[in-house]
Design a protein around this motif. Structure first.
Motif, short mmCIF file in Angstrom:
data_model
loop_
_atom_site.label_atom_id
_atom_site.label_comp_id
_atom_site.label_asym_id
_atom_site.label_seq_id
_atom_site.Cartn_x
_atom_site.Cartn_y
_atom_site.Cartn_z
N SER A 39 8.13 15.29 -2.17
CA SER A 39 7.75 14.04 -1.49
C SER A 39 6.75 13.24 -2.31
O SER A 39 5.73 12.78 -1.82
N SER A 97 9.82 6.04 3.84
CA SER A 97 9.51 7.41 4.23
C SER A 97 8.13 7.80 3.69
O SER A 97 7.62 7.23 2.74
N LEU A 98 7.56 8.80 4.33
CA LEU A 98 6.23 9.24 3.93
C LEU A 98 6.33 9.99 2.61
O LEU A 98 7.10 10.92 2.45
N CYS A 99 5.52 9.57 1.64
CA CYS A 99 5.49 10.28 0.37
C CYS A 99 4.10 10.12 -0.24
O CYS A 99 3.37 9.19 0.06
N ASP A 100 3.78 11.07 -1.12
CA ASP A 100 2.46 11.10 -1.75
C ASP A 100 2.67 11.14 -3.26
O ASP A 100 3.03 12.19 -3.81
N LYS A 149 7.49 3.77 -3.65
CA LYS A 149 6.96 4.07 -2.31
C LYS A 149 7.90 3.47 -1.28
O LYS A 149 7.86 2.28 -1.00
#
Length: 735
Positions: A81, A40-43, A37
């Motif tokens: 992502s 940056s935005l990640c799922d 994680k």
């Protein structure tokens, strides 16, 4: 009473169960990666995947997995992502998913976890017989080359671009992918000559992006297939082009065209203004060598973005259609006034006319566009008159306004206080005449205030009734006519200058999004740029890191002392208070500014010694205290040994290795502090000094006067030092 019961028929669709071998293949694929994680935005979708538990073994219910509604086979996998860290080799169980039609692994971190194929491009993925969509873009460490294609493939979309590390040549065998509609290879390290005719053979190809590599495109004239190809996207940035590709003349369905960052010279061909009149929404030829003139009005009726900056184009501003969102003609040779038709724009986001030779008044109507406008940049032209009422309508999206380097007069419009989203105001190098705009202190996100080189005047009063400039990070009010004391009463509210490294890898700027029809969301990033004076030299910053904090109050008529409160602004990188009439001592609290890189206090009336605490400033690269009334030794060691002697000149009382005047071994006599707090004791000191002069007449004039001078100088230095301590004590008690 009759009770009536109504039973409604219901139809329940049952999701078919996942095949065990495919579920197992997915779990093994998941286990081959680590989950990182990052900032940056990640799922991390795969964290939801479970092989045990009620319904959990049915991979058709897993995040990112799509199954065929009838057969239950996995046909789609979207892990974009998803924080995946690792690499995919030729033995990956991913390739067991033979029914897979769509695979999206974009925006992850495929990296070095396996040797010798660490981070290599998984060329085996092209052996999947039913694959139609493949997206592995935006994986910053994905290396390798594009394989040859000598077999039939149903592939329709191939996206390998977006800051990957693919290298080598683009194989001509790509043209065997006859079903391919979309090919994105941009932002890699691909190189070599590439014959463009191969793309004409791909009859279905409509979206092609080869930009930002090191390719050299070759075009053959008279290719019959060129006229039958129907491109919708054509992005050829940085492809070593020297002229407009002629085949574009026959394109009448183009939606986006970019030829930026090439060496295209001379005039834009006239046929370009007749191409794709009804369909073109984005046109970019920035950063070329183009000359000649632009049309009076742009011909594309649905155009959204127009970028021709960094060329040598002449003539007047071309009038955009009302639909325009992004309009950038900066860094050209355009002249004349801004046409009144610009008032008809319906929803512009960015209007950049900077660095041209435009003149006349700024149209009043531009102020009415602030409800949609994010950026208004008119920098470095010849605009005159007053600044129009910007943000007259309180509903404003304006983030940055740059009117610097013009000939504007009058005051700042008070309507700017309605620009609640405003982050930067740059009006330097004009002829404005106004008091300090303390009324701007209520703007909640204002980060830059640049008033340099104008006629601002008067005392900067203490703010009334509100906190002043809480998010301010860059303040430049140099080369004006401000008087009175430094505005130290604002320092306590400058909270953004007190935090160190809030966002170490971000830049001050604007990000705005808008949708181009039939394509994905379009994002534009604009970084704030400023010109700062250091060491008497103007330095242009094309980007400003979020951690940057800067204060320049030089070349005014400020007087009084430097407040110890400046030592609280611990994120300051540069502080310039030079060329004023400041008195008193250099506050030792400046030693708290551990991020400071430049400190200029020259050309004032400062006295006392240079605080030893400044030796703690390990990043200090530029230091100037010349032409003051400082005394005592220059601090030794650390960065002070690297400063030039010119940094200290004009201070007769200073001594040290950097100057011709050495400090010697004798230390000032120690007298009780009370000797400097009562007038009687001061008088007795001066009587004692005159006794030494009297000795000169009795025992020898030269020796006596020399002794007298030495004691007077040393006691005067000590006196100033003690007075500085007393002033600090009084200021501390006052604050």
């Amino acid at each position: 009473m009759v009770l009536e019961i109504v039973v409604a028929n219901s139809f329940t669709s049952v999701q078919p169960a996942c095949h065990d071998d495919e579920s197992s293949a997915l779990m093994q694929f998941k286990d081959s990666f680590a989950i990182h994680k990052s900032a940056s935005l990640c799922d991390p979708k795969v964290l939801q995947w479970k092989s045990h538990g009620v319904n959990s073994s049915n991979c058709c219910l897993w995040n990112g997995v799509q199954c065929d509604g009838k057969t239950g086979h996995v046909i789609g996998l979207d892990l974009s992502s998803s924080c995946l860290f690792g690499s995919t080799n030729s033995n990956s169980t991913l390739f067991n998913l033979v029914h897979l039609q769509s695979l999206n692994l974009a925006d992850n971190d495929f990296n070095s976890s396996e040797i010798p194929v660490a981070g290599e491009f998984p060329s085996g993925v092209f052996q999947l017989p039913n694959l139609r969509i493949l997206d592995v873009s935006s994986n910053g460490n994905l290396k390798g080359y594009i394989p040859d294609f000598h077999h039939k493939s149903p592939l329709k979309e191939l996206k390998l671009g977006g800051n990957n590390q693919l290298h080598g040549r683009v194989p001509q065998s790509l043209s065997n992918l006859m079903n391919l509609e979309t090919l994105y290879l941009h932002s890699n390290k691909l190189n070599g000559a590439l014959e463009f005719d191969m793309f004409f053979r791909m009859k279905s190809l409509a979206y092609l992006d080869l930009g930002r590599n090191n390719l050299s495109l070759l075009f053959s004239k008279g290719n019959k297939n060129a006229t039958s190809s129907k491109f919708k996207l054509l992005a050829l940035e940085s492809c070593n082009l020297s002229e407009f590709p002629y085949f574009i003349r026959h394109q009448n369905e183009l939606e986006r065209l970019s030829l930026a960052k090439n060496q295209i010279c001379c005039e834009i061909p006239k046929w370009m203004w007749k191409t794709s009149i009804d369909t073109l929404v984005s046109f970019s030829i920035e950063d070329n060598l183009l000359t000649g003139f632009l049309p009076v009005a742009l011909p594309w009726v649905n155009l959204l973005t127009f970028g021709v900056s960094f060329n040598r184009l002449q003539g007047t501003l071309p009038i955009p259609p009302p639909s325009i969102v992004f309009y950038n003609v900066s860094n050209n040779l355009l002249s004349g006034e801004v046409p009144i038709m610009f008032c008809n724009l319906s929803s512009p986001y960015n209007l950049d006319l900077s660095n041209n030779t435009l003149d006349g008044n700024i149209p009043e109507c531009l102020g009415n566009l602030s409800s949609t406008l994010y950026v208004l940049n008119l920098r470095n032209n010849f605009f005159k008159g007053i600044i129009p009422k910007i943000c007259n309508n309180k509903a404003s999206n304006l983030r940055i306004i740059d009117l610097s380097y013009n000939k504007l007069q009058g005051q700042l419009p008070r309507t700017l206080s309605n620009c609640k989203m405003l982050e930067g105001i740059v009006v330097s190098n004009n002829q404005l005449s106004d008091v300090f705009p303390s009324w701007l202190g209520s703007l909640p996100v204002l980060k830059l205030l640049i008033l340099q080189h104008n006629g601002f005047y008067g005392v900067i009063e203490k703010p009334k009734g509100y906190i002043g400039f809480p998010e301010l990070r860059v303040l430049d009010i140099s080369f004006n006519n401000f008087t009175g004391e430094l505005p130290s009463h604002y320092v306590s509210s400058w909270n953004a200058m007190k935090a160190i490294d809030p966002h170490p890898f971000t830049y001050l700027g604007v990000i705005f999004n808008f949708t181009i029809p039939k394509t994905a969301l379009y994002q534009d990033k604009i970084r704030f740029a400023i010109t700062i004076t250091t060491k008497g030299v103007n330095r242009y910053y094309g980007a400003i890191q979020d951690i940057f904090a800067f204060i320049d109050m030089s070349s005014n008529k400020f007087e009084g002392e430097i407040s110890t409160l400046f030592g609280n602004l611990t994120s300051l990188r540069s502080l310039n208070l030079s060329n004023n009439m400041l008195t008193g001592c250099i506050p030792s609290s400046l030693g708290n500014l551990t991020e400071l890189e430049s400190l200029d206090l020259s050309q004032n009336n400062l006295s006392g010694e240079i605080p030893q605490q400044l030796k703690q400033l390990m990043f200090l690269a530029s230091f100037n205290v010349s032409y003051n009334k400082l005394t005592g030794p220059i601090p030794q060691g650390n960065q002070f040994s690297a400063f030039k002697s010119s940094s200290f000149e004009g201070n007769p009382g200073l001594c040290g290795d950097l100057l011709f005047k050495k400090c010697g071994d004798l230390e000032p006599s120690s007298l009780p502090p009370s000797a400097f707090e009562e007038n009687d004791d001061l008088e007795s000191m001066f009587k004692l000094d005159w006794k030494f002069v009297l000795v000169g007449f009795v025992s020898g004039l030269v020796v006596g006067v020399a002794l007298g001078d030495m004691v007077i100088i040393r006691r005067h230095g000590w006196l100033v030092k003690m007075q500085c301590k007393r002033r600090r004590r009084r200021r501390y008690q006052r604050n």
